[in-house]
Design an enzyme around this catalytic site. Sequence first.
Site, PDB file in Angstrom:
ATOM      1  N   LYS A 181      22.605  53.231  46.340  1.00 51.40           N
ATOM      2  CA  LYS A 181      21.786  52.344  45.513  1.00 51.40           C
ATOM      3  C   LYS A 181      21.863  50.933  46.102  1.00 51.40           C
ATOM      4  O   LYS A 181      22.835  50.220  45.916  1.00 51.40           O
ATOM      5  CB  LYS A 181      22.323  52.400  44.089  1.00 51.40           C
ATOM      6  CG  LYS A 181      21.793  51.477  42.982  1.00 51.40           C
ATOM      7  CD  LYS A 181      20.587  50.694  43.221  1.00 51.40           C
ATOM      8  CE  LYS A 181      20.292  49.715  42.091  1.00 51.40           C
ATOM      9  NZ  LYS A 181      20.211  48.347  42.604  1.00 51.40           N
ATOM     10  N   GLU A 226      35.415  46.912  46.179  1.00 54.65           N
ATOM     11  CA  GLU A 226      35.646  45.790  47.089  1.00 54.65           C
ATOM     12  C   GLU A 226      34.940  44.601  46.489  1.00 54.65           C
ATOM     13  O   GLU A 226      33.712  44.538  46.465  1.00 54.65           O
ATOM     14  CB  GLU A 226      35.117  46.136  48.485  1.00 54.65           C
ATOM     15  CG  GLU A 226      35.742  45.290  49.578  1.00 54.65           C
ATOM     16  CD  GLU A 226      34.858  44.148  49.999  1.00 54.65           C
ATOM     17  OE1 GLU A 226      35.096  43.028  49.498  1.00 54.65           O
ATOM     18  OE2 GLU A 226      33.946  44.367  50.788  1.00 54.65           O
ATOM     19  N   CYS A 285      32.359  37.953  50.891  1.00 49.31           N
ATOM     20  CA  CYS A 285      33.580  38.088  50.102  1.00 49.31           C
ATOM     21  C   CYS A 285      34.788  37.616  50.895  1.00 49.31           C
ATOM     22  O   CYS A 285      35.747  37.097  50.315  1.00 49.31           O
ATOM     23  CB  CYS A 285      33.771  39.533  49.646  1.00 49.31           C
ATOM     24  SG  CYS A 285      33.845  40.714  51.009  1.00 49.31           S
ATOM     25  N   GLU A 327      35.148  31.726  43.386  1.00 45.08           N
ATOM     26  CA  GLU A 327      34.289  32.113  44.496  1.00 45.08           C
ATOM     27  C   GLU A 327      32.871  31.584  44.253  1.00 45.08           C
ATOM     28  O   GLU A 327      32.190  32.026  43.336  1.00 45.08           O
ATOM     29  CB  GLU A 327      34.269  33.634  44.634  1.00 45.08           C
ATOM     30  CG  GLU A 327      33.487  34.121  45.832  1.00 45.08           C
ATOM     31  CD  GLU A 327      33.497  35.631  45.945  1.00 45.08           C
ATOM     32  OE1 GLU A 327      33.662  36.135  47.075  1.00 45.08           O
ATOM     33  OE2 GLU A 327      33.331  36.310  44.914  1.00 45.08           O
TER      34      GLU A 327
END
Length: 501
Positions: free
Chosen positions: A197, A274, A308, A405
């Site tokens: 997806k 992750e 990331c 972040e």
Amino acid sequence: MLAGLSIPSSTGEALRRFLLGMLMPSKQMLIAGEWCDAEDGSFSDVLNPATGEVIANVPKATVSDVERCVKASKAAFKSKEWSGMDPAQRGRVLQKMAAATYANAKSLAVIESNNNGKTFREALSEIRYGAWTFEYYSGFCDKIEGSTIPVPGNRLNYTLKQPLGVTAHIIPWNFPLQLALRSIAPALAAGCTVIAKPASWTPLSLIEWAKVMIEADVGLPDGVLQVITGSGGLIGDALAGHADVDGITLTGGVPTGHAVMAKASENLTPVTLELGGKGANIVFPDANLRYCAKAICFGIFMNAGQMCWAGSRLIVHEDVHDELVAAVIEEIGKWPVGPGMEEGVRMGSMVHESHRDDVLKMLAEGLKQGGKVACGGNAIDREGAFMEATVVTDVSSDNLLFQEELFGPVLSVTKFSEESEAITLANDTPFGLLNGVWTTDLSRAHRFARDLECGMVSINEYPITFPQTPFTGWKHSGIGIEQSKDALNFYTKVKNVNVKL
């Protein structure tokens, strides 16, 4: 030519026509070996973030489409045409997939750059890395082994490692094809079936890659690989909560990880997550500052900081702070910003104007808490989702620029004086993905490698990874391992067999 589509003038005319055809609107999903629309016929637009213009549209799948997809994936797994295939033959299929990916890497990179905003050079490197990943796992197909176990008495005891089953892969928008291939390769190597997806903003490269695999006739049975497009909330939620999905792999943000894990828990479905990061480059006075400055820029401004594992924090010794900050600013001044397909561009567009605006908002909130803008800090006054490369100095450890972040091209800089202070600062975030250490003192480097609370440490370069090395995070950065032989553990189940002789 479609509005919003960029193809370099150096591209041959035949390839230009081919690419234009591939990027025409009205893409389809791959379900049960057939290209199809959503059950209700609905579509969503796909944009080029460098121009804000529509370059394609894709099906907006429904829950009924998810049901069709899972049913086909389960049937393909149960048939054992793939899971029961001679493992060496399965490896040859993965080798063909690697070769087809390499052969079409440039065409796929054009699509990736137009859809994601990143530079063509970055996209090409990432897609070749994805092909390398398939090469790596192709060699493991006939090496997924059990073991014999010594037990008391006249018995034979051994283990089997068998495929997990139907796997759902929820793909992010920052490395759309490379991160898809990162998890698809080990899943297929283990004998699993795959439902992929892609992110709603960036579905095109994965769709085209799946077409390449079919046209290359690599040997995948129908239903082993499927691609479903649509809303992340609706389709991702339906896949994560489906009783017939045996494993879920997600790369995304922490809130999405929470949501997927909660949904998966309803069926006790295992997950690999992750998630985010807040990587630090820790720089000591004995480091090679000129080389370090280049790596720092690469680690935070590549892909416009939308990574990331970005080195979004610079924790630098006070004795070399000013020199290193000046070198970073000098280096980033050499990086032209613009549409990813333009010649010479080093930093492309961000993925969407709304994301760019979110990053700018977080930057403004952080600056209220302290810090000084040494360069950048603004949206670029031009069409598209562009932002200046930004460096903020004098950032304290309680500032959101240090803790959270941003997922954009913003580097926060913090000074330290003692080694113990540096390790405390580096570990003072909820994240633990990748950190870098810059020093010629190898005793110090290995101490930091031991004491940093993260899944990966890089010494005297940043960032770096390979298909054969584990990509793994601690704390809020995730659960499980991507890449390396260890990733295969997720896609297999262990069965113990005891025989009384």
